[in-house]
Motif scaffolding. Structure first.
Motif, mmCIF file in Angstrom:
data_model
loop_
_atom_site.group_PDB
_atom_site.id
_atom_site.type_symbol
_atom_site.label_atom_id
_atom_site.label_comp_id
_atom_site.label_asym_id
_atom_site.label_seq_id
_atom_site.Cartn_x
_atom_site.Cartn_y
_atom_site.Cartn_z
ATOM 1 N N VAL A 17 -10.795 0.452 0.098
ATOM 2 C CA VAL A 17 -9.843 1.101 0.999
ATOM 3 C C VAL A 17 -8.937 2.044 0.212
ATOM 4 C CG1 VAL A 17 -7.901 0.733 2.572
ATOM 5 C CG2 VAL A 17 -9.884 -0.801 2.650
ATOM 6 N N VAL A 18 -8.456 1.603 -0.941
ATOM 7 C CA VAL A 18 -7.594 2.446 -1.784
ATOM 8 C C VAL A 18 -8.308 3.747 -2.111
ATOM 9 C CG1 VAL A 18 -6.438 2.644 -4.022
ATOM 10 C CG2 VAL A 18 -6.387 0.468 -2.787
ATOM 11 N N LYS A 19 -9.516 3.668 -2.592
ATOM 12 C CA LYS A 19 -10.256 4.868 -2.997
ATOM 13 C C LYS A 19 -10.523 5.787 -1.804
ATOM 14 C CE LYS A 19 -13.715 2.767 -4.947
ATOM 15 N NZ LYS A 19 -15.002 2.636 -5.671
ATOM 16 N N ARG A 20 -10.896 5.182 -0.689
ATOM 17 C CA ARG A 20 -11.205 5.977 0.499
ATOM 18 C C ARG A 20 -9.973 6.705 1.013
ATOM 19 N NH1 ARG A 20 -15.321 5.798 4.386
ATOM 20 N NH2 ARG A 20 -14.714 6.509 6.466
ATOM 21 N N GLN A 21 -8.835 6.027 1.047
ATOM 22 C CA GLN A 21 -7.611 6.651 1.566
ATOM 23 C C GLN A 21 -7.104 7.745 0.637
ATOM 24 O OE1 GLN A 21 -8.136 4.903 4.862
ATOM 25 N NE2 GLN A 21 -6.273 6.089 4.680
ATOM 26 N N LEU B 194 0.562 11.566 4.314
ATOM 27 C CA LEU B 194 1.550 10.538 4.002
ATOM 28 C C LEU B 194 1.033 9.157 4.412
ATOM 29 C CD1 LEU B 194 4.566 9.823 3.171
ATOM 30 C CD2 LEU B 194 5.053 9.941 5.626
ATOM 31 N N TYR B 195 0.377 9.094 5.560
ATOM 32 C CA TYR B 195 -0.100 7.800 6.057
ATOM 33 C C TYR B 195 -1.314 7.305 5.278
ATOM 34 C CZ TYR B 195 3.145 8.915 9.746
ATOM 35 O OH TYR B 195 4.287 9.238 10.429
ATOM 36 N N ASP B 196 -2.154 8.230 4.826
ATOM 37 C CA ASP B 196 -3.266 7.826 3.968
ATOM 38 C C ASP B 196 -2.743 7.282 2.638
ATOM 39 O OD1 ASP B 196 -5.395 8.645 5.715
ATOM 40 O OD2 ASP B 196 -4.916 10.713 5.193
ATOM 41 N N ASP B 197 -1.742 7.953 2.085
ATOM 42 C CA ASP B 197 -1.151 7.480 0.832
ATOM 43 C C ASP B 197 -0.451 6.137 1.025
ATOM 44 O OD1 ASP B 197 -1.955 9.631 -0.812
ATOM 45 O OD2 ASP B 197 -0.305 10.863 -0.070
ATOM 46 N N LEU B 198 0.190 5.966 2.169
ATOM 47 C CA LEU B 198 0.836 4.687 2.476
ATOM 48 C C LEU B 198 -0.191 3.560 2.493
ATOM 49 C CD1 LEU B 198 3.081 2.806 3.585
ATOM 50 C CD2 LEU B 198 2.574 3.719 5.871
ATOM 51 N N VAL B 199 -1.294 3.767 3.183
ATOM 52 C CA VAL B 199 -2.335 2.737 3.243
ATOM 53 C C VAL B 199 -2.881 2.460 1.849
ATOM 54 C CG1 VAL B 199 -4.626 2.196 4.133
ATOM 55 C CG2 VAL B 199 -2.944 3.274 5.631
ATOM 56 N N MET C 133 -1.374 2.725 -1.003
ATOM 57 C CA MET C 133 -0.398 1.982 -1.799
ATOM 58 C C MET C 133 -0.328 0.515 -1.369
ATOM 59 S SD MET C 133 2.591 4.913 -2.081
ATOM 60 C CE MET C 133 3.725 3.940 -3.069
ATOM 61 N N VAL C 134 -0.316 0.278 -0.078
ATOM 62 C CA VAL C 134 -0.266 -1.105 0.407
ATOM 63 C C VAL C 134 -1.516 -1.860 -0.023
ATOM 64 C CG1 VAL C 134 -0.285 -2.561 2.467
ATOM 65 C CG2 VAL C 134 1.294 -0.619 2.329
ATOM 66 N N PHE C 135 -2.670 -1.221 0.093
ATOM 67 C CA PHE C 135 -3.913 -1.898 -0.270
ATOM 68 C C PHE C 135 -4.100 -1.977 -1.785
ATOM 69 C CE2 PHE C 135 -4.849 -1.994 4.121
ATOM 70 C CZ PHE C 135 -5.833 -2.965 4.282
ATOM 71 N N ALA C 136 -3.418 -1.138 -2.530
ATOM 72 C CA ALA C 136 -3.427 -1.312 -3.987
ATOM 73 C C ALA C 136 -2.760 -2.639 -4.349
ATOM 74 C CB ALA C 136 -2.712 -0.145 -4.664
ATOM 75 N N PHE C 137 -1.682 -2.959 -3.645
ATOM 76 C CA PHE C 137 -1.043 -4.259 -3.878
ATOM 77 C C PHE C 137 -1.958 -5.397 -3.438
ATOM 78 C CE2 PHE C 137 1.460 -7.931 -2.634
ATOM 79 C CZ PHE C 137 2.175 -8.165 -3.799
ATOM 80 N N HIS C 138 -2.591 -5.254 -2.265
ATOM 81 C CA HIS C 138 -3.526 -6.290 -1.812
ATOM 82 C C HIS C 138 -4.647 -6.487 -2.835
ATOM 83 C CE1 HIS C 138 -1.463 -6.637 1.890
ATOM 84 N NE2 HIS C 138 -2.019 -5.631 2.532
ATOM 85 N N SER C 139 -5.138 -5.392 -3.388
ATOM 86 C CA SER C 139 -6.208 -5.475 -4.384
ATOM 87 C C SER C 139 -5.751 -6.250 -5.606
ATOM 88 C CB SER C 139 -6.645 -4.063 -4.809
ATOM 89 O OG SER C 139 -7.131 -3.320 -3.721
ATOM 90 N N PHE C 140 -4.528 -5.972 -6.050
ATOM 91 C CA PHE C 140 -3.999 -6.630 -7.244
ATOM 92 C C PHE C 140 -3.810 -8.128 -7.003
ATOM 93 C CE2 PHE C 140 -0.388 -7.981 -9.914
ATOM 94 C CZ PHE C 140 -0.941 -7.729 -11.158
ATOM 95 N N GLU C 141 -3.174 -8.467 -5.900
ATOM 96 C CA GLU C 141 -2.959 -9.879 -5.589
ATOM 97 C C GLU C 141 -4.292 -10.598 -5.401
ATOM 98 O OE1 GLU C 141 0.003 -12.552 -2.847
ATOM 99 O OE2 GLU C 141 -0.819 -10.731 -1.928
ATOM 100 N N GLY C 142 -5.225 -9.947 -4.720
ATOM 101 C CA GLY C 142 -6.533 -10.541 -4.520
ATOM 102 C C GLY C 142 -7.283 -10.729 -5.825
ATOM 103 N N TYR C 143 -7.131 -9.776 -6.727
ATOM 104 C CA TYR C 143 -7.803 -9.898 -8.024
ATOM 105 C C TYR C 143 -7.257 -11.079 -8.814
ATOM 106 C CZ TYR C 143 -9.147 -9.070 -12.827
ATOM 107 O OH TYR C 143 -9.621 -9.240 -14.111
#
Length: 208
Positions: free
Chosen positions: A24-28, A40-45, A47-57
């Motif tokens: 999702v991060v790469k696609r957005q 702005l909304y693509d960048d927002l998504v 950034m939020v999913f970058a955090f999800h990726s980190f926590e999930g990792y």
């Protein structure tokens, strides 16, 4: 007439949702660079999913190298992501990132953004601007999201999450070579499944 033989298949599977979040991060980010209108909304998504990726990792690695600890990770870490990172770094015998500096300071900013969007509240602000005739201020002032989100911040989020994961992953693979971490923190297969099949006998205990 011979009855058709009956079989039973048993399977185990893993689905790596942190890798899906990374996709999702790469696609957005790609969308934001391709179409700047509304980016702005693509960048927002992203950034939020970058955090999800980190926590999930972190959860992915933790479950692999310290399964007993991660069985009750909510109690063990009290939702403190830095405690998770600290535990993994200690297990992998590497220095944990400084909380006050990049790349980890980016993670803290991403968590704040994630929390704001997960539990949105009306943002209210008051201001006062002094100006002289002929130099009127802009009609529309920057929004809260304008102050929190930008394409540069989204790229930084991607890079800093990746930097920490690239610090952990090779060390974890060396220290725990048999847990099946894979060659890359975020790329590669999104799921894995193994199965076995056997003939189903006449024993009622196996006929359920």
């Amino acid at each position: 007439m011979t009855k058709p033989r009956r079989f039973i298949e048993r399977s185990d599977s893993e689905e790596y949702l942190h890798k899906a979040a990374w996709s999702v991060v790469k696609r957005q980010l790609q969308r934001a660079e391709t179409e700047r209108r509304g980016a702005l909304y693509d960048d927002l998504v992203a950034m939020v999913f970058a955090f999800h990726s980190f926590e999930g990792y972190l959860n992915y690695v933790g479950e692999k190298i310290a399964p007993d600890l991660w069985k009750d990770e909510k109690h063990a870490f009290r939702s403190d992501i830095y405690k998770k990172l600290k535990a993994i770094c200690e297990l992998c015998n590497i220095d944990r990132p400084d909380k006050s500096k990049r790349p980890y300071s980016t993670i803290q900013a991403l968590q704040t953004l994630r929390d704001r969007m997960a539990h949105p509240k009306t943002h209210r602000a008051k201001g006062e601007t002094k100006f002289v005739e002929g130099e009127e201020p802009e009609i529309f002032s920057p929004t809260l999201l304008d102050t929190l989100v930008s394409h540069e911040s989204a790229l930084q989020a991607r890079d800093d999450v990746r930097e920490i994961a690239d610090l952990i992953h090779p060390a974890a693979r060396v220290r725990f070579p048999d847990v099946g971490l894979g060659s890359d923190p975020f790329e590669g297969i999104l799921s894995m499944r193994t199965s076995s099949m056997s003939l189903l006998g006449d024993d009622p205990a196996t006929d359920s």
